[in-house]
Design an enzyme around this catalytic site. Structure first.
Site, short mmCIF file in Angstrom:
data_model
loop_
_atom_site.label_atom_id
_atom_site.label_comp_id
_atom_site.label_asym_id
_atom_site.label_seq_id
_atom_site.Cartn_x
_atom_site.Cartn_y
_atom_site.Cartn_z
N ILE A 55 -23.94 -19.96 2.79
CA ILE A 55 -23.18 -21.20 3.02
C ILE A 55 -22.00 -20.94 3.97
CG2 ILE A 55 -21.62 -22.86 1.88
CD1 ILE A 55 -23.62 -22.63 -0.58
N GLU B 244 -25.53 -0.45 -17.74
CA GLU B 244 -25.83 -0.87 -19.12
C GLU B 244 -27.28 -1.35 -19.25
OE1 GLU B 244 -22.71 -2.82 -21.29
OE2 GLU B 244 -21.18 -1.95 -19.99
#
Length: 387
Positions: free
Chosen positions: A341, A367
């Site tokens: 954008i 993680e």
């Protein structure tokens, strides 16, 4: 069922203060953080004073005592700025601190938790190794029993806050996996112990100000009292439990970052012009913004649902992986659209969406990678049906 220790009115105050701190004290200094690759000392001290180093530590140990449904609301605010802010105190509240909260002995909690909650001690979660990342079963770091303690040898990689750490929560193998358990224990190792060596600070794609490094353990001697929970077989369960809880938190962080990327995109589309018209008047730009907004709203609802399921005990395995998988992939797409954008401007180093684009790429890796989350979800559902 675990209940929250913080009433809703008190929590709303904490949330409002955190939002104000993030947007008024940290957002205007993101460029400074990025350029210096460090969190300024005054921001660190302000975070300590607000209790952010111990927001998820129970109140009896000096923390704010937020449960996971409250933790995720805070994380969505913290994700709105440089992710290194949250990283500064993330391990204290999350994967390192929660090992002690859930599995530590009374003596271990008394020795460490209050200092972790105050920010006096920075705790680091030392699990990942060159040959063992998302799956701890491949651990090679060894702990060998001696007369009255243990000797630890091994190497850890990509350890968050290692250059600043006062305490390492170290996962090590005490024996090969057998019928009795995984043989993975977890130890509390002071950073100044003989034989602990922290490597050079890693040079990363993004998340400037969040410091990671390798950590080497060479004949590091620790007493029996350093063995978390006093058991050799606590380690694997402690790692899995802390990581699963952490996955919901990382999902929430992703939503916060996605919201920021969306806000930057809307503001830019409303004011930047092309051929005399605001680019936000163009339908293809509106379509990109619509996709961003849809991702953010879906992610927020999913995070809240996963946090509720964790706190009630209804689902502490599949839901955290679903939330982490969806939200970390979602924020990658939202950040990519934000750069699109902004056009060429979005590729420039001093523009927020360029930093966000780099910062959020890590969320799909740590993680537990997206691939590991898919395995946990798929395997979990099949096993549930087979039972």
């Amino acid at each position: 069922m675990t209940t929250s220790q913080v009433g809703d009115d008190d929590f709303q105050d904490i949330l409002a203060q955190t939002r104000s701190f993030v947007r008024s004290a940290v957002v205007p200094r993101e460029q400074e953080i990025m350029d210096a690759d460090a969190i300024p000392d005054d921001i660190r001290e302000a975070a300590k004073a607000m209790g952010l180093f111990g927001y998820a530590i129970p109140q009896e140990w000096g923390g704010l005592g937020l449960d996971l449904t409250q933790d995720v609301e805070l994380a969505m605010e913290l994700g709105y700025t440089s992710l290194s802010l949250r990283s500064m105190f993330g391990t204290n509240n999350g994967i390192a601190g929660q090992v002690l909260v859930a599995f530590g002995t009374d003596e271990q909690k008394e020795t460490w938790l209050e200092r972790i909650a105050s920010g006096e001690v920075v705790a680091s979660f030392a699990l990942t190794e060159p040959g063992a990342g998302s799956d701890p079963a491949g651990l090679r770091t060894k702990a060998t029993r001696t007369g009255d303690g243990w000797i630890i040898n091994g190497e850890k990689r990509f350890i968050t806050n290692a250059p600043l750490a006062d305490l390492f929560v170290v996962f090590a193998r005490t024996r090969p996996a057998d019928a009795d358990g995984t043989g993975i224990a977890v130890f509390l190792v002071p950073a100044d112990a003989d034989g602990v060596q922290v490597g050079a600070k890693d040079r990363k794609m993004g998340q400037e100000g969040a410091w990671t490094a390798d950590v080497h353990f060479t004949d590091v001697c620790v007493p029996d009292s350093a063995l978390v929970g006093g058991s050799e077989d606590v380690g694997y369960r402690a790692a899995m439990t802390s990581l699963a809880r952490g996955r919901v938190h990382i999902a929430a962080l992703s939503v916060g970052a996605a919201q920021r990327a969306l806000d930057e995109s809307v503001a830019y589309a409303a004011t930047a012009t092309q051929g005399g018209s605001a680019i936000g008047d163009f339908q293809l730009v509106q379509a990109m913004i619509a996709d961003q907004q849809t991702g953010v709203m879906a992610g927020r609802a999913l995070v809240r649902d996963a946090a509720r399921a964790w706190v009630s005990g209804e689902d502490r395995r599949i839901a955290p992986s679903v939330a982490k998988l969806f939200c970390t992939e979602m924020v990658g797409k939202v950040a990519d659209l934000a750069v699109q954008i902004h056009g060429g401007t979005g590729y420039m180093r001093d523009v927020p969406v360029e930093r966000i684009y780099r910062d959020v790429r890590l969320l799909r890796l740590y993680e537990g990678t997206s691939e590991i989350q898919r395995l946990i979800i798929g395997r979990g559902l099949v096993k549930r049906a087979q039972r």
